[in-house]
Enzyme design. Structure first.
Site, PDB file in Angstrom:
ATOM      1  N   HIS B  16      -3.151  -7.582  10.968  1.00 42.26           N
ATOM      2  CA  HIS B  16      -3.253  -8.563   9.888  1.00 42.26           C
ATOM      3  C   HIS B  16      -1.854  -9.034   9.478  1.00 42.26           C
ATOM      4  O   HIS B  16      -0.898  -8.259   9.507  1.00 42.26           O
ATOM      5  CB  HIS B  16      -3.928  -7.951   8.648  1.00 42.26           C
ATOM      6  CG  HIS B  16      -5.319  -7.448   8.914  1.00 42.26           C
ATOM      7  ND1 HIS B  16      -6.147  -8.009   9.858  1.00 42.26           N
ATOM      8  CD2 HIS B  16      -6.009  -6.428   8.338  1.00 42.26           C
ATOM      9  CE1 HIS B  16      -7.303  -7.355   9.851  1.00 42.26           C
ATOM     10  NE2 HIS B  16      -7.235  -6.392   8.952  1.00 42.26           N
ATOM     11  N   LEU B  17      -1.785 -10.298   9.063  1.00 40.87           N
ATOM     12  CA  LEU B  17      -0.509 -10.828   8.557  1.00 40.87           C
ATOM     13  C   LEU B  17      -0.409 -10.444   7.075  1.00 40.87           C
ATOM     14  O   LEU B  17      -0.598 -11.261   6.184  1.00 40.87           O
ATOM     15  CB  LEU B  17      -0.462 -12.349   8.762  1.00 40.87           C
ATOM     16  CG  LEU B  17       0.805 -13.085   8.323  1.00 40.87           C
ATOM     17  CD1 LEU B  17       2.061 -12.351   8.695  1.00 40.87           C
ATOM     18  CD2 LEU B  17       0.811 -14.471   8.917  1.00 40.87           C
ATOM     19  N   HIS B  18      -0.139  -9.167   6.851  1.00 35.36           N
ATOM     20  CA  HIS B  18      -0.099  -8.664   5.475  1.00 35.36           C
ATOM     21  C   HIS B  18       1.330  -8.632   4.962  1.00 35.36           C
ATOM     22  O   HIS B  18       2.232  -9.231   5.548  1.00 35.36           O
ATOM     23  CB  HIS B  18      -0.792  -7.305   5.394  1.00 35.36           C
ATOM     24  CG  HIS B  18      -0.246  -6.311   6.359  1.00 35.36           C
ATOM     25  ND1 HIS B  18       0.961  -5.705   6.180  1.00 35.36           N
ATOM     26  CD2 HIS B  18      -0.739  -5.851   7.537  1.00 35.36           C
ATOM     27  CE1 HIS B  18       1.186  -4.894   7.185  1.00 35.36           C
ATOM     28  NE2 HIS B  18       0.183  -4.968   8.035  1.00 35.36           N
ATOM     29  N   ALA B  19       1.538  -7.897   3.892  1.00 39.83           N
ATOM     30  CA  ALA B  19       2.803  -7.988   3.165  1.00 39.83           C
ATOM     31  C   ALA B  19       4.038  -7.676   4.005  1.00 39.83           C
ATOM     32  O   ALA B  19       5.032  -8.398   3.951  1.00 39.83           O
ATOM     33  CB  ALA B  19       2.762  -7.067   1.943  1.00 39.83           C
TER      34      ALA B  19
END
Lengths: 130, 88
Positions: B16-19
């Protein structure tokens, strides 16, 4: 590269400010001096003139400091500190606490100057979470 | 390198393109002079904005597109694609 601008996280809760500091380190605050100023001097819920003043001094590495307050007296107490020690290179910013801090930290870590970091933190208000 | 060029790449996200990767991307994107955009699912953002990147809600297995215009466009696209393909 210039030394980064410092960031101070002012919260009523020591745990909230410290936890946000941990999050910023994970996202990549890197060399940015991030200092948590949460709670009263004895660790209770509230804000402290001395805790905030010390945090600003600690975060100041020569290129200014951005101060992010959570709510209410975090703003008022920081204003009192800045009224007593007026400095053009310390900015109290009106921004969402978590998002503003994340935007500020990433901008500071990329070498942004004080004005760029203030702008990034304020813009956080207009970026939807999803 | 020509004074002005453009470049593009697509990456299937391994995570996922998370923080954390968003923070890396934003810091890296700020180092290029090229104008960079990252697109996902019909939306496009400037990757220097860490919050905007997270707001894409790009999940593992989906494709994001990186485009850049400017003298260092190819380097920008290569660098950001590398960050995205190695994201955990």
């Amino acid at each position: 590269m210039n030394r980064p601008v410092g960031i101070v996280l002012v919260s009523h809760s020591r745990g909230l400010a410290a936890g946000l500091g941990e999050l910023l380190a994970q996202i990549g605050s890197g060399e940015v001096p991030v200092v948590a100023a949460g709670g009263t001097t004895d660790g209770g819920i509230g804000t402290s003139y001395d805790v905030i003043a010390n945090a600003i001094a600690q975060a100041d590495h020569g290129n200014g400091v951005v101060v992010l307050p959570d709510l209410g007296s975090a703003v008022l107490t920081t204003r009192t500190v800045l009224d007593d020690h007026p400095r053009p290179d310390v900015a109290l910013v009106d921004a969402p606490f978590v998002e503003g801090a994340v935007a500020a930290a990433v901008t500071a870590a990329s070498g942004g100057d004080l004005q760029a970091i203030v702008t990034a933190a304020k813009e956080a208000r207009d970026v939807p979470k999803f | 390198m020509s004074p002005s060029s453009s470049a593009q790449a697509s990456v299937v996200l391994p995570a996922h393109l998370h923080a954390r990767p968003a923070g890396k991307l934003a810091q890296s994107a700020a180092r290029f002079t090229a104008t960079i955009h990252i697109g996902h699912n019909g939306r496009t953002v400037n990757p220097t904005g860490v919050l905007a990147l997270m707001s894409l809600g790009a999940t593992a297995g989906t494709t994001v597109t990186i485009t850049a215009d400017g003298p260092d466009a190819q380097a920008a696209v290569d660098t950001l694609a590398e960050i995205l393909t190695t994201a955990e």
